[in-house]
Design an enzyme around this catalytic site. Structure first.
Site, PDB file in Angstrom:
ATOM      1  N   ARG A 176       9.182  -8.662  10.641  1.00 56.02           N
ATOM      2  CA  ARG A 176       7.789  -8.258  10.778  1.00 56.02           C
ATOM      3  C   ARG A 176       6.868  -9.459  10.928  1.00 56.02           C
ATOM      4  NH1 ARG A 176       5.675  -3.727   7.016  1.00 56.02           N
ATOM      5  NH2 ARG A 176       6.807  -2.603   8.614  1.00 56.02           N
ATOM      6  N   LYS A 185       7.478   7.711 -11.645  1.00 60.04           N
ATOM      7  CA  LYS A 185       8.780   7.326 -11.097  1.00 60.04           C
ATOM      8  C   LYS A 185       9.839   7.625 -12.155  1.00 60.04           C
ATOM      9  CE  LYS A 185       9.621   3.727  -7.777  1.00 60.04           C
ATOM     10  NZ  LYS A 185       9.156   2.536  -7.117  1.00 60.04           N
ATOM     11  N   GLU A 230       4.656  -9.266   4.192  1.00 62.75           N
ATOM     12  CA  GLU A 230       5.468 -10.368   4.698  1.00 62.75           C
ATOM     13  C   GLU A 230       4.668 -11.312   5.584  1.00 62.75           C
ATOM     14  OE1 GLU A 230       6.459  -7.210   4.529  1.00 62.75           O
ATOM     15  OE2 GLU A 230       8.172  -7.321   3.173  1.00 62.75           O
TER      16      GLU A 230
HETATM   17  C1  LIG Z   1       8.404  -4.392   4.982  1.00 68.20           C
HETATM   18  C2  LIG Z   1       9.125  -4.071   3.715  1.00 68.20           C
HETATM   19  N1  LIG Z   1       9.112  -4.939   2.689  1.00 68.20           N
HETATM   20  C3  LIG Z   1       9.766  -4.653   1.542  1.00 68.20           C
HETATM   21  C4  LIG Z   1      10.437  -3.484   1.403  1.00 68.20           C
HETATM   22  C5  LIG Z   1      11.236  -3.176   0.149  1.00 68.20           C
HETATM   23  N2  LIG Z   1      10.699  -2.009  -0.544  1.00 68.20           N
HETATM   24  C6  LIG Z   1      11.265  -0.795  -0.431  1.00 68.20           C
HETATM   25  S1  LIG Z   1      10.480   0.365  -1.308  1.00 68.20           S
HETATM   26  C7  LIG Z   1       9.373  -0.747  -1.903  1.00 68.20           C
HETATM   27  C8  LIG Z   1       8.327  -0.311  -2.865  1.00 68.20           C
HETATM   28  C9  LIG Z   1       7.566   0.859  -2.362  1.00 68.20           C
HETATM   29  O1  LIG Z   1       6.637   1.214  -3.308  1.00 68.20           O
HETATM   30  P1  LIG Z   1       5.685   2.441  -3.041  1.00 68.20           P
HETATM   31  O2  LIG Z   1       5.216   2.417  -1.634  1.00 68.20           O
HETATM   32  O3  LIG Z   1       4.641   2.446  -4.081  1.00 68.20           O
HETATM   33  O4  LIG Z   1       6.675   3.680  -3.190  1.00 68.20           O
HETATM   34  P2  LIG Z   1       7.480   4.129  -4.509  1.00 68.20           P
HETATM   35  O5  LIG Z   1       8.853   3.540  -4.408  1.00 68.20           O
HETATM   36  O6  LIG Z   1       6.757   3.634  -5.704  1.00 68.20           O
HETATM   37  O7  LIG Z   1       7.511   5.610  -4.415  1.00 68.20           O
HETATM   38  C10 LIG Z   1       9.624  -2.018  -1.397  1.00 68.20           C
HETATM   39  C11 LIG Z   1       8.874  -3.235  -1.739  1.00 68.20           C
HETATM   40  C12 LIG Z   1      10.435  -2.601   2.496  1.00 68.20           C
HETATM   41  N3  LIG Z   1      11.098  -1.447   2.469  1.00 68.20           N
HETATM   42  N4  LIG Z   1       9.770  -2.910   3.623  1.00 68.20           N
END
Ligand SMILES: Cc1ncc(C[n+]2csc(CCOP(=O)(O)OP(=O)(O)O)c2C)c(N)n1
Length: 662
Positions: free
Chosen positions: A416, A301, A388
């Site tokens: 959700r 990242k 969630e």
């Molecule tokens: C249902 C839900 N909960 C929380 C989030 C907030 N959120 C957005 S991106 C993320 C992290 C995603 O991590 P990953 O899937 O590993 O992708 P990366 O950003 O590391 O590429 C979170 C928790 C969301 N988008 N949707």
């Protein structure tokens, strides 16, 4: 000037460049990401991590025929740049600009919209199944993060893939980070796959595939890599009955130690997600596979930007920054605190006095402010991952054991867990407190993130107490009050800066279901309007009242505080006393607070006309600021004043003819 980026206007151009040119293109895209997002911000870190992966995908596949399904889809900026949207890239997340997520209406290359995590595997599998049924031959590629794997839906899909289709390409984009550091057993397991060479799997047929590639340095290098993988003899490791506990599959047998394989998918990797030639060959190989495959890709990242590498959480998504140093503007002195920080700090104070309280977040320690609790009282803090539904039911379990859990989840993500709120919290009438941040607009994120539905979806459920504070001091009062309620309690408050009022030393216990009359009628016989301003709309009601008073109206202002139970006495009283009632809410009109007032008036035979100001029955787009959207849709002082004047037949010159109100 960018030599190659200037030339690339669509995926076809990506296919024309040579490998060294593509590598230069990757560098140029990184520079564009860093420079292009500096002014307005965005999801810089995740996108810097997928530059090579996105190029490789467009090199090997053909969208829009082939389908790319991105989980959350905050990492689609490079994909957007490569699919005819380069020229508009610098408008991303701004008014009339590109959306920050994949959006079906924006481009045929965005085959699936998202913003919430954990949906990509299911959606992609649905596409693959539909393709199989139709007998067509598109490739479906699902790109999902390591944190998406902490989400239950991802597992529901994995459970289904092996027996649903033979052609499915999953790319696990593993950077070890959610927004914060990824948590839980899955994350530890992925780490084991990465660090333990025994699991490294570049299978024999991949090696053979690479060897068949045209001769040249690349093919030789790849063959060497494949050999390294094969040397570990990994493919068979788990199947041999070694008797060693580490080889057991945990069920008394010796199945594959790679759980994707146990799920009926081939597993390839882990591979370096910044090695463009390797990515391209691996994807080419995946295209030939006649069984579902997961490629485990390791990315960093923030790659290519020192500040983003150093602070992955901050650079996951941020506002403006300095494109050279990564520095962000310092907070203005005396600026109002963020609601999320008020909530987190209040949690610490409340937990210090009440040892039944605990805080739960679903992967959002900073966004919800619970990081304050994590730091001050780590044993009272739980991060359950992007889960969630689990967070809510986990809280339900705790509540049955005498604890008083506080679940901090954005309004939009709580949607959700609706069934869990219904079945596990409300039906069992458990004392769980929900702090719903981002209730209202999340302007630059747009419709996936606006929290505009929670009053409606909670108001129908029995046993619920639901509140909305007018300012940060009242938020703390509401949190304190909630700790005295032995039933499900919900508090909604907006994103961003609070009102800037002082927070009392000791919070105050509020009377349940009691509104606050901020300003009463002056009984002087003038035209009477009662303005009910919920939560942040109370400030708008107050300002509108000032303007209307200056123009000779007699105006009462009420802060409803509760959306359930609403204050029947006060609402009926002002309903009967006024010539016009105006309700203002940062929520959809349908089923919201104004609807609750109308229901009450219907029951009590109050016939006073009601003007409702709130969001219309449509998904609200993204924009640079909340104010722009409020102005467009009429959630403003001007529109409130204009509506009141129009009702009384006075010139409504300033009326922005916007929403039809009841
Ligand atoms: C249902 C839900 N909960 C929380 C989030 C907030 N959120 C957005 S991106 C993320 C992290 C995603 O991590 P990953 O899937 O590993 O992708 P990366 O950003 O590391 O590429 C979170 C928790 C969301 N988008 N949707």
């Amino acid at each position: 000037m960018s030599t190659y980026l200037d030339m690339v206007n669509g995926p076809a151009h990506v296919k024309k460049l040579t490998l060294p040119q593509l590598q230069d293109l990757a560098g140029e895209i990184r520079q564009e990401l860093i420079a292009g997002l500096a002014k307005a911000g965005g999801h810089l870190g995740p996108n810097l991590g997928v530059v090579e992966l996105s190029i490789a995908l467009h090199r090997v596949f053909n969208t829009p025929k082939d389908k790319f399904v991105w989980d959350v889809s905050h990492q689609v900026y490079v994909h957007k740049i490569l699919t005819d949207r380069k020229d508009r890239f610098r408008t991303i997340r701004q008014t009339d600009g590109l959306n920050g997520f994949a959006l079906r209406t924006e481009s045929p290359h965005d085959c699936y919209g998202a913003g919430h995590a954990g949906t990509a595997l299911s959606a992609a599998l649905g596409m693959a199944a539909a393709r199989d049924k139709k007998g067509t031959d598109e490739n479906v590629v699902c790109i999902f993060g390591d944190a998406a794997l902490t989400n239950g839906i991802s597992f529901e899909a994995l459970n289904n893939i092996g027996h649903t289709t033979k052609r499915f390409i999953g790319i696990l984009n593993d950077n070890e980070w959610s927004i914060a550091k990824n948590v839980g057993a899955i994350s530890a397991y992925l780490n084991k796959l990465i660090t333990n060479p025994r699991y490294n799997k570049l299978a024999k047929d991949f090696e053979a595939f690479v060897r068949r590639l045209p001769k040249g340095e690349l093919a030789i290098r790849l063959a060497h890599k494949a050999e390294e993988g094969v040397k570990g003899a990994i493919a068979d490791v788990g199947l041999r009955q070694t008797g060693k506990p580490e080889d057991a599959d945990g069920r008394g047998g010796y199945g594959s130690p790679v759980f994707f394989e146990e799920m009926g998918m081939r597993y390839l990797g882990p591979i370096d997600g910044h090695d463009l030639p390797l990515l391209i060959s691996t994807l080419e190989f995946a295209k030939t596979c006649d069984s579902p495959i997961v490629i485990h890709v390791l990315t960093q990242k923030g790659k290519g930007f020192e500040a983003a590498l150093k602070f992955p959480e901050k650079f996951h998504g941020l506002g403006p920054y300095n494109a050279q140093t990564g520095e962000t503007p310092a907070a203005k002195p005396n600026a109002a605190p963020m609601y999320q920080d008020v909530m987190g700090q209040a949690m610490v104070r409340l937990c210090q006095k009440n040892n039944t309280l605990v805080g739960i977040t679903a992967a959002m320690p900073t966004g919800t402010g619970l990081k304050h609790l994590e730091k001050a009282m780590p044993d009272r803090y739980y991060d359950v991952g992007i889960a969630e539904e689990h967070a809510v039911i986990f809280a339900a379990g705790m509540a049955t054991m005498g604890l008083h859990p506080v679940v901090a989840i954005y309004s939009t993500f709580l949607q959700r867990a609706y069934d869990c709120i219904h079945h596990d919290i409300c039906l069992q009438d458990l004392p769980v407190i929900f702090c719903m941040d981002r209730a209202g607009l999340s302007a630059n994120d747009g419709p996936t993130h606006h929290g505009l539905f929670d009053i409606a979806y909670l108001r129908t459920l029995p046993n619920v107490t639901a509140m909305a504070p007018k300012d940060e001091d009242e938020l703390v009062d509401m949190m304190f009050t909630a700790t005295h309620i032995n039933h499900p309690t919900f508090i909604r408050y907006p994103r961003g800066a609070a009102e800037g009022v002082p927070i009392k030393e000791e919070p105050r216990l509020l009377e349940i279901g009691k509104a606050e009359v901020i300003q009463n009628f002056s009984s002087n016989g003038k035209k009477k309007a009662a303005l009910f301003g919920l939560g942040p709309m109370c400030a708008i009601a107050r300002k509108a009242a000032e303007e209307l008073a200056a123009e000779g109206f007699d105006v009462a202002v009420i802060n409803p505080r509760f959306t359930k139970p609403i204050d029947a006495g006060t609402t009926e009283f002002f309903g009967k006393a006024a010539d016009l009632v105006v309700t203002l809410e940062d929520h959809v009109l349908m089923g919201g607070y104004g609807s609750a007032v109308l229901e009450l008036f219907s029951e009590k035979n109050v016939t006073t006309p009601v003007v409702r100001i709130g969001w219309p029955d449509q998904f609200i787009e993204h924009a640079s600021t909340q104010d722009e959207l409020r102005k467009k849709y009429g959630l403003t002082v001007e529109n409130t004043v204009a509506k009141v004047k129009a009702h009384f037949g006075e010139t409504a010159a300033t009326a922005t003819k916007l929403i039809e109100v009841a």
